[in-house]
Design an enzyme around this catalytic site. Structure first.
Site: not given
Ligand code: PAF
Length: 280
Positions: A31, A33, A36-37, A61, A149, A153, A176, A187
């Site tokens: 979320g 958003l 980039g999303h 996480q 970015k 991951q 982006v 953030r």
């Molecule tokens: O990149 C993220 O926003 C998170 O690590 C993800 C992939 C949605 C998993 O919670």
């Protein structure tokens, strides 16, 4: 656009879509958003019959409780944006829905998870693998979209797909940036105006280093970036690693790998920012 918060509603929506012969794209998010999303969602909408966007701040996480509590939550605004972008379904479950019991699975992505974020955020990638594997099992997407970015991951998710034999395509999408270079991040919403200006030194150091690298050694270039961050009041470098883009292991000369990326993490006040740049 349908908004659901249970796995069963999600599954019945997807069963219907599949019965209509539609391919499924998944964009996992936490979320808050931003553009980039939006670029991930736009790409999924263009490439699939339906696009599911998950919005879930995944507690497993976060190794820092304060970070989890501070994480911005803006579901209503997120849904408005997703509707405009043409997403078909938003999956925004509760923590209890996803983790009715503790997820005790332990993943091993050696050597990818033993460097950088793996050192500074112990358990982080295990939590990412827990939630992303669950989402893949619920949605069974044809394609899933992740931003570059979060470079480490993305490499780890590709490795998880290989290890668990998920049948889907992982699509990595370019970073982006704001017009002035700052990499978009949820953030960034936590930065004051002054911190926002200070944080610009991160992308500037990375861009400058690409030019610098053309006539300097790798260790000189690394030092240049480290010194630029150290010289900026308000920033604290956690790490800057120049790595083989495939194995994520540090390299010491420009000839050590065909694909080399610099990955940085910097604190701006309490806000942890990451970015990366490709050298070759
Ligand atoms: O990149 C993220 O926003 C998170 O690590 C993800 C992939 C949605 C998993 O919670």
């Amino acid at each position: 656009m349908l908004v659901v918060d249970t796995i069963s509603e999600l599954r019945s929506y997807l069963a219907q879509a599949r019965a209509e012969g539609k391919s499924v794209g998944l964009v996992p998010t936490m979320g808050a958003l931003h553009e980039g999303h939006a670029s991930l969602v736009e790409r999924s909408v263009a490439e699939n019959g339906v696009t599911v966007v998950s919005v879930f701040v995944n507690p497993t996480q976060f190794n820092d409780k304060g970070d989890l509590e501070r994480y911005p939550r803006t579901l209503e605004a997120d849904c408005q944006l997703l509707e405009r972008l043409g997403a078909s379904c938003v999956f925004a479950p509760s923590v209890e829905e996803v983790y009715p019991e503790e997820d005790t699975r332990v993943f091993d992505f050696t050597p990818l998870d033993k460097v950088m974020e793996g050192i500074y955020r112990p358990g982080h990638f295990n939590g990412v693998a827990q939630i992303v594997s669950k989402l893949f099992m619920y949605v069974e997407p044809d394609r899933a979209y992740f931003g570059e970015k979060d470079f480490q991951q993305l490499a780890i998710i590709r490795e998880m797909v290989r290890q668990m034999d998920f049948k889907l395509e992982i699509v990595g999408c370019p970073i982006v940036r704001e017009h002035d270079g700052l990499a978009l991040s949820s953030r960034n919403a936590l930065l004051s105006d002054e911190q926002r200006r200070t944080a610009l030194a991160i992308s500037k150091a990375l861009f400058d280093s690409v030019e610098y690298a053309k006539c300097h050694t790798l260790s000189e270039t690394k030092q240049m970036v480290e010194e630029a961050i150290a010289a900026t009041e308000g920033l604290e470098l956690e790490y800057y690693e120049v790595v083989d883009g495939k194995t994520l292991q540090p390299v010491s000369t420009w000839d050590d790998a065909p694909y080399i990326v610099g990955c940085i993490t910097v604190y701006c006040g309490k806000v942890r920012l990451i970015d990366n740049i490709r050298y070759k």
